[in-house]
Design an enzyme around this catalytic site. Structure first.
Site, mmCIF file in Angstrom:
data_model
loop_
_atom_site.group_PDB
_atom_site.id
_atom_site.type_symbol
_atom_site.label_atom_id
_atom_site.label_comp_id
_atom_site.label_asym_id
_atom_site.label_seq_id
_atom_site.Cartn_x
_atom_site.Cartn_y
_atom_site.Cartn_z
ATOM 1 N N LYS A 271 5.975 1.819 6.457
ATOM 2 C CA LYS A 271 7.040 1.470 5.734
ATOM 3 C C LYS A 271 8.119 1.007 6.641
ATOM 4 C CE LYS A 271 6.590 4.344 1.688
ATOM 5 N NZ LYS A 271 6.634 3.243 0.530
ATOM 6 N N ARG A 345 -2.016 5.407 -5.827
ATOM 7 C CA ARG A 345 -3.295 5.075 -6.627
ATOM 8 C C ARG A 345 -4.625 5.643 -6.167
ATOM 9 N NH1 ARG A 345 -1.938 -1.197 -5.961
ATOM 10 N NH2 ARG A 345 0.110 -0.224 -5.916
#
Length: 503
Positions: A271, A345
């Site tokens: 990130k 996920r």
């Protein structure tokens, strides 16, 4: 280093007809006609005083009462809609805490508020939410704790079982919200997967009738939780799997699955540094599930609930998973990894597959801070709702309405405008069963990926990337983790009286 005690102590709220001696008194007023309620206090709050302080009665307005009056505070409730009572309660408790922080006497820690004779249970519910949550803080400091409100007595003209019951139930829901905030706000040098598992057993696990089981990374490897192990493989602090169970066998069974990423660097797909410090709250979905199970056990509906929280840290190291890896999940399905920052996920897929294979659920709901795309779509105060059917969506929207949490249904199936034909093929992979981070609308693509692991059972996916964190204080929300979704999950399960038809 120590952190504040968990769960955070909130002001106790009681309902009674007898006011307390010497405790500061507050009253309410409406917009447009800012006479206090009950009107018996109007003689103490003269029109000259109201004009001098420009009292309007707007939502959230709090004015100190005039010198010589028994009234310490006057709080505005606008038009008196239930939601406005919540904002009024939050503003009042902040004003009260501010006075205590400025050196108010210890005796003033017990506040009392006179209610109008026509106050309803819904209004009291919202008021208690504001009073208990509006003053919430989580600060890791070497300074001594400031004095804060200890109790609030709601003074009524007559005994009211309805108002007392509403206040008691609201207290359970606010405790859950505060616990979810606590867990998410805790810094990640303290909060790792093992810590989160311990806290789940010490909070929800101690609620009456709750069975708490924590599995370690050895069990995860034996059972084939490839997604959790891949995400957690880059960290020196190994993953955990939390299972919280409550309720009688034979009752309708709702399974809640919460993302428990205790810190997220993005892994090899790292990130940007800006904003990464906020990733301590990336387990807000798991926190909401833990808090909801505890509250449901305390409320005692005739519903069976299981909470699953796959916990991991997503770090960079020589053992971190890579873009291009193929990961095998609990149900044997394989995933092509294309972005290691789409880690949520991956762990949810294992938990969903585990629920399908072992728990015979009537409904599965997963909740996660999953995609930045949802923040762009709906902003920071509305959660995204994906559902397998209109019935599931309607249940959740109604639960959110009762909980004071705002949701917006997103397209997924023909029930809400089909996107299957347009985007479903993107989830397919040339070298695995599914692709983890396909192109297209990010939140919809993530939901379509997760749906692959639900075996067609009634299911909903709640993306709380926006409302799980607040940049500033508003209503009963304070800056930082918000505890969003905990109350919705509680209301959903509490109202789940009959089994849903499997679609």
């Amino acid at each position: 280093m120590s952190v504040p005690a968990i769960p955070t102590a909130l002001p106790e709220v009681e309902v009674g007809t007898a006011p307390r001696r010497a405790a500061p008194l507050a009253v309410l007023c409406h917009t447009g006609d800012p006479l206090p309620t009950p009107t018996a206090r109007a003689t103490e709050l003269s029109s000259d005083w109201m004009g001098a302080v420009a009292l309007t009665g707007k939502v959230g307005e709090v004015q100190p009462g005039p010198a010589g009056s028994a009234v310490r505070w006057v709080a505005g409730i606008g038009d008196g809609e239930p939601g406005q009572w919540r904002a009024a309660g939050a503003a009042l408790i902040r004003a009260h805490n501010g006075r205590l922080a400025d050196g108010g006497p210890s005796a003033d820690r017990n506040l009392q508020l006179e209610l109008p004779a026509d106050a309803t249970g819904d209004q009291v519910t919202e008021l208690v939410w504001g009073l208990r949550l509006g003053g919430y803080t989580f600060v890791v400091s070497g300074e001594p704790d400031q004095q804060r409100s200890r109790t609030v007595r709601l003074v009524t003209a007559d005994d009211s079982a309805e108002l007392s019951a509403a206040a008691a139930r609201a207290a359970v829901l606010t405790r859950a919200t505060a616990l979810a905030r606590d867990l998410a706000n805790t810094p990640s040098n303290i909060k790792d997967p093992a810590w989160l598992a311990r806290m789940a057993t010490r909070t929800a696990g101690r609620a009456p009738g709750v069975d708490a089981v924590v599995r370690d990374h050895h069990w995860l490897a034996e059972q084939g939780f490839g997604g959790v192990l891949a995400v957690g493989g880059g960290s020196a602090r190994p993953p955990r799997f939390i299972q919280l169970s409550w309720g009688r066998r034979g009752a309708p069974h709702v399974v809640l699955v919460g993302k428990g990423i205790t810190f997220d660097t993005g892994g090899i797909s790292v990130k940007p540094a800006e904003g990464m410090h906020l990733m301590r709250t990336d387990m807000s979905g798991g926190a909401a599930v833990i808090a909801a199970v505890e509250a449901i056990a305390r409320l005692g509906p005739d519903v069976r609930v299981t909470g699953l929280v796959p916990c991991a840290e997503n770090h960079m190291s020589g053992s971190a998973y890579r873009p291009g890896d193929i990961v095998r999940h609990y149900d044997g399905r394989t995933t092509e990894v294309t972005n290691t920052d789409a880690e949520g996920r991956m762990v949810l897929a294992d938990a969903l597959a585990y629920a399908v294979a072992n728990l015979s659920p009537d409904l599965i709901v997963d909740v996660a801070t999953l995609t930045g795309a949802m923040k762009i779509s709906l902003g920071l105060r509305t959660g995204g709702l994906f559902a397998s059917s209109d019935d599931v969506a309607d249940r959740l929207l109604a639960a959110g309405e009762r909980a004071g949490e705002r949701w917006w249904r997103m397209p997924l199936t023909s029930d809400a405008g089909s996107v299957d034909g347009e985007f479903l093929d993107a989830v397919s992979s040339d070298i695995a069963d599914v692709r983890q981070h396909p192109p297209g609308p990010g939140a919809i693509a993530a939901a379509l990926f997760l749906r692959e692991f639900t075996a067609g059972l009634p299911w909903a996916h709640l993306d709380i990337a926006g409302p799980a964190r607040a940049e500033r204080t508003y209503d009963e929300v304070t800056a930082g983790a918000t505890g969003f979704a905990a109350r919705t999950l509680i209301e959903l399960v509490s109202a789940y009286e009959t089994k849903s038809r499997r679609s």
